[in-house]
Structure formats: structure tokens, C-alpha cells
Design an enzyme around this catalytic site. Structure first.
Site, PDB file in Angstrom:
ATOM      1  N   ASP A  51       9.794   5.059  -1.091  1.00  0.00           N
ATOM      2  CA  ASP A  51       9.484   5.384   0.302  1.00  0.00           C
ATOM      3  C   ASP A  51       9.539   6.905   0.392  1.00  0.00           C
ATOM      4  OD1 ASP A  51       9.365   6.001   2.940  1.00  0.00           O
ATOM      5  OD2 ASP A  51      10.914   4.579   3.593  1.00  0.00           O
ATOM      6  N   TYR A 140      -3.665  11.970  13.920  1.00  0.00           N
ATOM      7  CA  TYR A 140      -4.044  12.036  12.501  1.00  0.00           C
ATOM      8  C   TYR A 140      -4.532  13.450  12.173  1.00  0.00           C
ATOM      9  CZ  TYR A 140      -6.742  10.753   8.265  1.00  0.00           C
ATOM     10  OH  TYR A 140      -7.261  10.669   6.996  1.00  0.00           O
TER      11      TYR A 140
HETATM   12  P1  NAD Z   1      -4.334   3.812   2.660  1.00  0.00           P
HETATM   13  O1  NAD Z   1      -3.802   3.564   4.018  1.00  0.00           O
HETATM   14  O2  NAD Z   1      -5.311   2.860   2.098  1.00  0.00           O
HETATM   15  O3  NAD Z   1      -3.146   3.940   1.619  1.00  0.00           O
HETATM   16  C1  NAD Z   1      -1.984   4.668   1.889  1.00  0.00           C
HETATM   17  C2  NAD Z   1      -0.877   4.100   1.016  1.00  0.00           C
HETATM   18  O4  NAD Z   1       0.308   4.843   1.313  1.00  0.00           O
HETATM   19  C3  NAD Z   1      -0.571   2.628   1.317  1.00  0.00           C
HETATM   20  O5  NAD Z   1      -0.608   1.877   0.121  1.00  0.00           O
HETATM   21  C4  NAD Z   1       0.823   2.655   1.917  1.00  0.00           C
HETATM   22  O6  NAD Z   1       1.609   1.538   1.588  1.00  0.00           O
HETATM   23  C5  NAD Z   1       1.384   3.935   1.326  1.00  0.00           C
HETATM   24  N1  NAD Z   1       2.470   4.481   2.133  1.00  0.00           N
HETATM   25  C6  NAD Z   1       2.574   4.537   3.477  1.00  0.00           C
HETATM   26  N2  NAD Z   1       3.735   5.053   3.823  1.00  0.00           N
HETATM   27  C7  NAD Z   1       4.397   5.346   2.686  1.00  0.00           C
HETATM   28  C8  NAD Z   1       5.665   5.880   2.399  1.00  0.00           C
HETATM   29  N3  NAD Z   1       6.528   6.212   3.380  1.00  0.00           N
HETATM   30  N4  NAD Z   1       6.034   6.047   1.111  1.00  0.00           N
HETATM   31  C9  NAD Z   1       5.196   5.672   0.116  1.00  0.00           C
HETATM   32  N5  NAD Z   1       3.977   5.150   0.319  1.00  0.00           N
HETATM   33  C10 NAD Z   1       3.584   4.991   1.603  1.00  0.00           C
HETATM   34  O7  NAD Z   1      -4.932   5.306   2.667  1.00  0.00           O
HETATM   35  P2  NAD Z   1      -6.079   5.897   1.738  1.00  0.00           P
HETATM   36  O8  NAD Z   1      -7.366   5.589   2.389  1.00  0.00           O
HETATM   37  O9  NAD Z   1      -5.855   5.516   0.337  1.00  0.00           O
HETATM   38  O10 NAD Z   1      -5.828   7.448   1.976  1.00  0.00           O
HETATM   39  C11 NAD Z   1      -5.054   8.235   1.105  1.00  0.00           C
HETATM   40  C12 NAD Z   1      -5.053   9.656   1.636  1.00  0.00           C
HETATM   41  O11 NAD Z   1      -6.400  10.133   1.750  1.00  0.00           O
HETATM   42  C13 NAD Z   1      -4.454   9.808   3.038  1.00  0.00           C
HETATM   43  O12 NAD Z   1      -3.820  11.059   3.146  1.00  0.00           O
HETATM   44  C14 NAD Z   1      -5.667   9.790   3.932  1.00  0.00           C
HETATM   45  O13 NAD Z   1      -5.437  10.451   5.153  1.00  0.00           O
HETATM   46  C15 NAD Z   1      -6.648  10.544   3.080  1.00  0.00           C
HETATM   47  N6  NAD Z   1      -8.036  10.283   3.450  1.00  0.00           N
HETATM   48  C16 NAD Z   1      -8.572   9.038   3.279  1.00  0.00           C
HETATM   49  C17 NAD Z   1      -9.892   8.808   3.655  1.00  0.00           C
HETATM   50  C18 NAD Z   1     -10.531   7.462   3.476  1.00  0.00           C
HETATM   51  O14 NAD Z   1     -11.668   7.271   3.955  1.00  0.00           O
HETATM   52  N7  NAD Z   1      -9.871   6.510   2.827  1.00  0.00           N
HETATM   53  C19 NAD Z   1     -10.641   9.860   4.187  1.00  0.00           C
HETATM   54  C20 NAD Z   1     -10.049  11.104   4.381  1.00  0.00           C
HETATM   55  C21 NAD Z   1      -8.742  11.318   3.973  1.00  0.00           C
HETATM   56  N1  SER Z   2     -11.486   7.593   6.706  1.00  0.00           N
HETATM   57  C1  SER Z   2     -10.538   8.366   7.450  1.00  0.00           C
HETATM   58  C2  SER Z   2     -10.332   7.793   8.804  1.00  0.00           C
HETATM   59  O1  SER Z   2     -11.308   7.316   9.355  1.00  0.00           O
HETATM   60  C3  SER Z   2     -11.006   9.787   7.577  1.00  0.00           C
HETATM   61  O2  SER Z   2      -9.964  10.620   7.301  1.00  0.00           O
HETATM   62  O3  SER Z   2      -9.254   7.856   9.316  1.00  0.00           O
END
Ligand code: NAD
Ligand code: SER
Length: 313
Positions: A51, A140
Site C-alpha cells: 500500500d 484528478y
Molecule cells: P488503474 O486504476 O488501472 O491502476 C492503478 C493501480 O494502482 C490499481 O491496480 C490499484 O489497485 C493500484 N493502487 C491504488 N492505490 C494504491 C495504493 N495505495 N498502493 C498501491 N497500489 C495502489 O490506473 P492506470 O490506468 O493503470 O493508470 C496508471 C497511471 O497512469 C495513473 O497515474 C494514471 O493517472 C495514469 N494515466 C492513465 C491513463 C489511462 O488512460 N489509463 C491516462 C493518463 C494517465
Molecule cells: N484516461 C485518464 C482518465 O480519463 C486520463 O488521464 O482519467
């Protein structure tokens, strides 16, 4: 050889970044972690329950495994965070500040994605510059701007090698997205392959930057491997691969599946969030400073997504 810790390995990006890192750096050199130990990433290599809001959890794993690079993917995505802003802040910022502190003390590099969500309504929406006004209106986005600033602060003040990209919406076929505004661009492919009518939550003319997962993985790894001498920016680089609207992606899918149907049932929250994000970003700084060059566009991504999902579903 680098020893890497992935935090959030079970999420949309982590579930594909982790095997890619294991392939490059070796299974014994990548420690995957998340809140819960479930998913392929657990059986395919070293896995730890972490965590990241608890700094002791991170210190313990970093010390035991001699970690020198952290990919911190823990966050609450835009739409979900808006329903619980305090949780969005606590996870987004809490995990980041802990990673940066551990990195400062134990000499690690840190990658933490920022997002198109770091922009707001006053930002120029077309060809959005690398350096421009950032006044997001979502929690966010607030965490993403604060995270960019804090990461640059740790670099300038303590020399922590913190780097990041502003990801657009990521489209993938392994793990479903975690509650963002751009999730529709993944869900539409699942509906098409399952021969279901897709109900679109965004208006038909909402243009947003997007990227296919293989390019998102390359962006993270290539930036972390980039020559630091060449980086004028650090937190955070605009990166994009394509910009499309619900109408454009629908017509692209229909080229492959002519019977596919879509109707609009606009979600007011997602519509409002998307309206404040760029239509398309200028990512020339990333191209110049570390050679960013995505491989997929809407046409090639759609062909691949449909092929993979037909096999999977
Ligand atoms: P996601 O929500 O799919 O995965 C996040 C993971 O973090 C989850 O598996 C969750 O269990 C874990 N998590 C949450 N709280 C936690 C904690 N306290 N300790 C440890 N793990 C924890 O998100 P994602 O889409 O894989 O995104 C990853 C990163 O990329 C994030 O910073 C997100 O903002 C960024 N991002 C994602 C997108 C997208 O389209 N997926 C776009 C822009 C930016
Ligand atoms: N895919 C992400 C969202 O929609 C962009 O950071 O939150």
C-alpha cells in the site's frame, strides 16, 4: 542491471508494463506490487503486497530488493476521483510523495504518469503546447499538476531522477480501464466484438488525445532510459499518438464490422471533464528530447484491437 519496483502492477497500464519490464530487465530484476496479490503479474515473477500510501511498505520492499527505479502507477482516475475527491488526492499525492521521499533517501529514479487531465479550460485546446497554462478543474487534474511540480522540486532540490509523461487516454486489451473519462475508447471495442450496441457517454464531437498500450509502454521505458543530458523538461512531457472523437472511432470500427451500432447517452460528469481537456497536444518536445515516436494510429490500432479481442472474447 537495474532493479525495478512497479507500484500498481495490477492496473490497466501496470498489467502490461510489468511483463514488458520483466522481458527487458529480467524476471529477477522486476518486483511487481499492488494492494492485492491477484493477476498474472503475481505468478510470473516477484510480487509484493504494497500500500503505497504507507511509506514503510515502500521502504521495506526497496531495501529488501535493492530497488533503484520505481514505476509508480497508483492513482484514482478522473471520473472515479470526482466522486470522492479526498480519496483522489490521498492516493494520487500520498503515493507520489512517499515514492519521492524513498527515492531521495535510497537513491532511486521515479516514473509517475501525469495526464491530459493536467490541463484545463484556459489551456489552448488545439496543438496544446508543452509549456502552457495548467488550471485543471478536476481533483484528478489538481493532483497531476501538483505531482508534476513536486517531482520537479525533488529533482531540483535533491537530485532525484524523477521523470514523467502526460499520457492521453490509453487503449488496451488486457485489463479494463479503471474509471477514467477516456474509458469509452476501450469499451467500444469490447462491445463491437461482442456484437453489442455501444452506449457512448461522450458527445459525438468530443476530440481527445489517445494512444495504444504498446506505445504507452515504450513511452515509459524509453523516457526512463533517455540520456539525462538531453532532457530540458522532466515533469512532464506531452505525448500523444492520435486524436479522435466517438464518431471517428465508431466509423473506423464499422469499416471492419459494418453491423456495429452505437447510441449516445451522454454522462454529464464525463462530458464536463472532457470539455476541459485538449483536443490534441503538441508532443514535439518529447520527440526532440528523447526520441518519442509512436507506432500506432487509429487505423492500425483498430485492426489490432479487433484481432486480439476476437481471440480473447
Ligand atoms: P488503474 O486504476 O488501472 O491502476 C492503478 C493501480 O494502482 C490499481 O491496480 C490499484 O489497485 C493500484 N493502487 C491504488 N492505490 C494504491 C495504493 N495505495 N498502493 C498501491 N497500489 C495502489 O490506473 P492506470 O490506468 O493503470 O493508470 C496508471 C497511471 O497512469 C495513473 O497515474 C494514471 O493517472 C495514469 N494515466 C492513465 C491513463 C489511462 O488512460 N489509463 C491516462 C493518463 C494517465
Ligand atoms: N484516461 C485518464 C482518465 O480519463 C486520463 O488521464 O482519467
Amino acid at each position: 542491471m537495474k532493479k525495478i519496483l512497479v507500484i500498481g502492477a495490477g492496473g490497466q497500464i501496470g498489467s502490461e508494463l510489468t511483463p514488458a519490464l520483466r522481458k527487458i530487465y529480467g524476471q529477477d530484476n522486476v518486483v511487481a506490487s499492488d494492494l492485492r496479490l491477484n493477476g498474472d503479474w503475481v505468478s510470473e515473477g516477484i510480487a509484493e503486497k504494497v500500500d503505497a500510501t504507507n511509506v514503510i511498505n515502500i521502504v521495506d520492499v526497496v531495501k529488501r530488493h535493492n530497488i533503484d527505479a520505481i514505476y509508480n502507477l497508483a492513482a484514482i482516475l478522473s471520473a472515479t476521483a470526482e466522486a470522492n475527491p479526498k480519496m483522489g488526492w490521498d492516493i494520487g499525492m500520498g503515493c507520489l510523495v512517499n515514492c519521492l521521499e524513498v527515492a531521495r533517501i535510497y537513491g532511486c529514479a521515479v516514473f509517475t504518469p501525469s495526464s491530459i487531465g493536467a490541463f484545463g479550460p484556459e489551456t489552448p485546446p488545439d496543438n496544446t503546447p508543452q509549456d502552457t497554462i495548467q488550471r485543471p478543474k478536476t481533483i484528478y487534474g489538481v493532483t497531476k499538476v501538483a505531482g508534476e511540480l513536486l517531482s520537479d522540486y525533488y529533482f531540483q532540490r535533491f537530485g532525484v531522477d524523477a521523470r514523467s509523461v502526460r499520457y492521453p487516454g490509453i487503449i488496451s486489451n488486457v485489463t479494463l480501464p479503471g474509471g477514467g473519462t477516456t474509458d469509452y475508447a476501450v469499451e467500444i471495442y469490447y462491445a463491437a466484438v461482442k456484437k453489442e450496441k455501444f452506449v457512448c457517454p461522450l458527445p459525438e464531437d468530443t476530440f481527445l488525445d489517445m494512444m495504444y498500450m504498446p506505445d504507452a509502454i515504450d513511452a515509459a521505458i524509453n523516457l526512463m532510459e533517455a540520456d539525462p543530458e538531453k532532457l530540458k523538461h522532466r515533469n512532464s512531457f506531452n505525448v500523444t499518438a492520435m486524436s479522435f472523437s466517438p464518431k471517428t472511432i465508431y466509423h473506423e470500427i464499422k469499416k471492419h464490422l459494418p453491423d456495429f451500432e452505437m447510441e449516445y447517452r451522454v454522462n454529464p460528469l464525463k462530458k464536463a471533464i472532457a470539455a476541459t481537456w485538449p483536443n490534441s497536444m503538441d508532443d514535439s518536445c518529447a520527440r526532440r528530447e528523447w526520441g518519442w515516436n509512436p507506432k500506432y494510429n487509429l487505423e492500425t490500432m483498430t485492426t489490432d484491437m479487433l484481432k486480439v479481442l476476437k481471440g480473447k472474447l
